[in-house]
Motif scaffolding. Structure first.
Motif, PDB file in Angstrom:
ATOM      1  N   CYS A 116      -7.954 -10.921   2.062  1.00  0.00           N
ATOM      2  CA  CYS A 116      -7.963 -10.877   0.363  1.00  0.00           C
ATOM      3  C   CYS A 116      -6.638  -9.462   0.496  1.00  0.00           C
ATOM      4  N   ILE A 117      -6.846  -8.623  -0.727  1.00  0.00           N
ATOM      5  CA  ILE A 117      -5.788  -7.419  -0.893  1.00  0.00           C
ATOM      6  C   ILE A 117      -7.114  -6.432  -1.610  1.00  0.00           C
ATOM      7  N   ILE A 118      -6.989  -5.262  -1.378  1.00  0.00           N
ATOM      8  CA  ILE A 118      -7.568  -4.215  -2.245  1.00  0.00           C
ATOM      9  C   ILE A 118      -6.415  -3.421  -2.494  1.00  0.00           C
ATOM     10  N   ILE A 119      -6.275  -2.869  -3.727  1.00  0.00           N
ATOM     11  CA  ILE A 119      -5.233  -2.217  -4.076  1.00  0.00           C
ATOM     12  C   ILE A 119      -6.020  -0.759  -4.993  1.00  0.00           C
ATOM     13  N   SER A 120      -6.310   0.857  -3.924  1.00  0.00           N
ATOM     14  CA  SER A 120      -7.087   2.026  -4.360  1.00  0.00           C
ATOM     15  C   SER A 120      -6.099   2.272  -5.241  1.00  0.00           C
ATOM     16  N   LEU A 121      -6.797   2.619  -6.472  1.00  0.00           N
ATOM     17  CA  LEU A 121      -5.809   3.852  -7.178  1.00  0.00           C
ATOM     18  C   LEU A 121      -6.514   4.751  -7.354  1.00  0.00           C
ATOM     19  N   ASN A 122      -6.079   6.398  -7.830  1.00  0.00           N
ATOM     20  CA  ASN A 122      -6.430   7.480  -8.123  1.00  0.00           C
ATOM     21  C   ASN A 122      -6.161   7.885  -9.676  1.00  0.00           C
ATOM     22  N   ASP A 123      -6.803   8.775  -9.240  1.00  0.00           N
ATOM     23  CA  ASP A 123      -6.113  10.231 -10.740  1.00  0.00           C
ATOM     24  C   ASP A 123      -4.655  10.640 -10.623  1.00  0.00           C
ATOM     25  N   THR A 124      -4.193  10.568  -8.904  1.00  0.00           N
ATOM     26  CA  THR A 124      -2.809  11.375  -8.950  1.00  0.00           C
ATOM     27  C   THR A 124      -1.665  10.704 -10.621  1.00  0.00           C
ATOM     28  N   ASP A 125      -1.023  11.330 -10.260  1.00  0.00           N
ATOM     29  CA  ASP A 125       0.694  11.513 -11.366  1.00  0.00           C
ATOM     30  C   ASP A 125       0.982   9.709 -11.125  1.00  0.00           C
ATOM     31  N   TYR A 126       0.668   9.292 -10.437  1.00  0.00           N
ATOM     32  CA  TYR A 126       1.270   7.635 -10.187  1.00  0.00           C
ATOM     33  C   TYR A 126       0.595   6.487  -9.991  1.00  0.00           C
ATOM     34  N   PHE A 127      -0.622   6.669  -9.744  1.00  0.00           N
ATOM     35  CA  PHE A 127      -2.494   6.253  -9.427  1.00  0.00           C
ATOM     36  C   PHE A 127      -2.622   5.823  -7.870  1.00  0.00           C
ATOM     37  N   PHE A 128      -1.287   5.605  -7.258  1.00  0.00           N
ATOM     38  CA  PHE A 128      -1.949   4.679  -5.807  1.00  0.00           C
ATOM     39  C   PHE A 128      -2.184   5.584  -4.824  1.00  0.00           C
ATOM     40  N   GLU A 129      -4.005   5.308  -4.342  1.00  0.00           N
ATOM     41  CA  GLU A 129      -4.291   5.800  -3.373  1.00  0.00           C
ATOM     42  C   GLU A 129      -4.178   4.637  -2.215  1.00  0.00           C
ATOM     43  N   SER A 130      -4.739   3.528  -1.469  1.00  0.00           N
ATOM     44  CA  SER A 130      -3.730   2.727  -0.293  1.00  0.00           C
ATOM     45  C   SER A 130      -4.103   1.512  -0.712  1.00  0.00           C
ATOM     46  N   ILE A 131      -3.431   0.915   0.796  1.00  0.00           N
ATOM     47  CA  ILE A 131      -4.027  -0.689   0.185  1.00  0.00           C
ATOM     48  C   ILE A 131      -4.066  -1.522   1.723  1.00  0.00           C
ATOM     49  N   LEU A 132      -5.251  -1.997   0.878  1.00  0.00           N
ATOM     50  CA  LEU A 132      -5.593  -2.980   2.645  1.00  0.00           C
ATOM     51  C   LEU A 132      -5.615  -4.474   1.963  1.00  0.00           C
ATOM     52  N   TYR A 133      -5.090  -4.826   3.233  1.00  0.00           N
ATOM     53  CA  TYR A 133      -5.224  -6.038   3.417  1.00  0.00           C
ATOM     54  C   TYR A 133      -5.739  -6.617   4.604  1.00  0.00           C
ATOM     55  N   HIS A 134      -6.421  -7.528   4.963  1.00  0.00           N
ATOM     56  CA  HIS A 134      -8.441  -8.013   5.140  1.00  0.00           C
ATOM     57  C   HIS A 134      -7.843  -9.353   5.368  1.00  0.00           C
ATOM     58  N   ASP A 135      -8.133  -9.522   6.643  1.00  0.00           N
ATOM     59  CA  ASP A 135      -8.050 -10.699   6.990  1.00  0.00           C
ATOM     60  C   ASP A 135      -8.923 -11.061   8.238  1.00  0.00           C
ATOM     61  N   HIS A 136      -9.728 -11.731   8.399  1.00  0.00           N
ATOM     62  CA  HIS A 136     -11.381 -11.971   9.092  1.00  0.00           C
ATOM     63  C   HIS A 136     -11.294 -10.619   9.216  1.00  0.00           C
ATOM     64  N   ASN A 137     -11.222 -10.917  11.478  1.00  0.00           N
ATOM     65  CA  ASN A 137     -11.224  -8.964  11.483  1.00  0.00           C
ATOM     66  C   ASN A 137      -9.726  -8.455  11.618  1.00  0.00           C
ATOM     67  N   HIS A 138      -9.092  -8.280  11.249  1.00  0.00           N
ATOM     68  CA  HIS A 138      -7.857  -8.350  10.549  1.00  0.00           C
ATOM     69  C   HIS A 138      -7.700  -6.916   9.953  1.00  0.00           C
ATOM     70  N   ASP A 139      -7.199  -5.644   9.871  1.00  0.00           N
ATOM     71  CA  ASP A 139      -7.186  -5.107   8.789  1.00  0.00           C
ATOM     72  C   ASP A 139      -5.935  -4.236   8.860  1.00  0.00           C
TER      73      ASP A 139
END
Length: 216
Positions: A116-139
């Motif tokens: 899966c993919i998890i996009i983490s958002l925060n409260d900054t002006d442009y919202f973006f915090e991080s993006i994670l590509y999760h694939d079994h044992n590989h991140d």
């Protein structure tokens, strides 16, 4: 004293300035992206750097919130001297790495599926915090983003084009994806901020509470 998140030192007209997301400032909403007037003085404290600008404002630049490589600190040599600059750069690398690993481990721990993919958002002006590509044992985890300042709308480009490419417009308390791919797997949003964020994707509109992970 005002505070910065995701800050860096840039050079403008041969003078160092601070750019990043400002907090506790009476003239700007929390998390608003600004560029200061030139830095005229500075002191190092336990938490980070306290930098004073030409306008008389003082900003706390937390070591853990520094963005990018630490070479930009060389632009402050006139205030700290070469030996202290070297020490500050080591602290930034150490503290930034500790925070990076902590955030990465947390996002991996809440991954709901093997792929899966998890996009983490925060409260900054442009919202973006991080993006994670999760694939079994590989991140694959990244906090990098590309900001495109448009004439009418600003947009944020994230992800890895060779895997999945995501692009969204930043609006008031909302983001709207105009490029959205889920070839890698289901896409989730984690709201790491302090307020509701409305997320508009091809699958609909979602109002996500702080601290909530939601499939979009």
């Amino acid at each position: 004293m005002y505070k910065f998140k995701k800050w860096t030192i840039e050079k403008k007209y041969q003078y160092p300035v601070i750019t990043g997301y400002v907090y506790d400032h009476p003239d700007f909403a929390p998390g608003y992206h600004i560029v200061t007037s030139r830095v005229v003085n500075g002191v190092a404290v336990k938490e980070g750097l306290i930098l004073e600008t030409y306008s008389g404002s003082k900003y706390l630049c937390d070591f853990t919130q520094h963005k990018g490589k630490s070479d930009d600190i060389d632009r402050l040599t006139a205030f700290f001297g070469e030996e202290q600059i070297s020490y500050i750069k080591k602290l930034i690398v150490q503290k930034s790495r500790e925070l990076f690993v902590k955030q990465k481990n947390f996002i991996i721990s809440i991954a709901p599926e093997d792929e899966c993919i998890i996009i983490s958002l925060n409260d900054t002006d442009y919202f973006f915090e991080s993006i994670l590509y999760h694939d079994h044992n590989h991140d694959f985890f990244s906090k990098h983003h590309y900001l495109h300042l448009g004439l009418y709308k600003d947009s944020v480009l994230i992800g890895y084009p060779e895997i999945d490419d995501f692009r969204f417009y930043a609006e008031e308390k909302a983001i709207s994806f105009y490029k959205f791919s889920s070839q890698f797997g289901p896409v989730y949003i984690y709201n790491a901020g302090q307020a509701f964020i409305t997320v508009k994707s091809p699958n609909g509109e979602f109002k996500i509470r702080p601290g909530v992970l939601e499939h979009i």
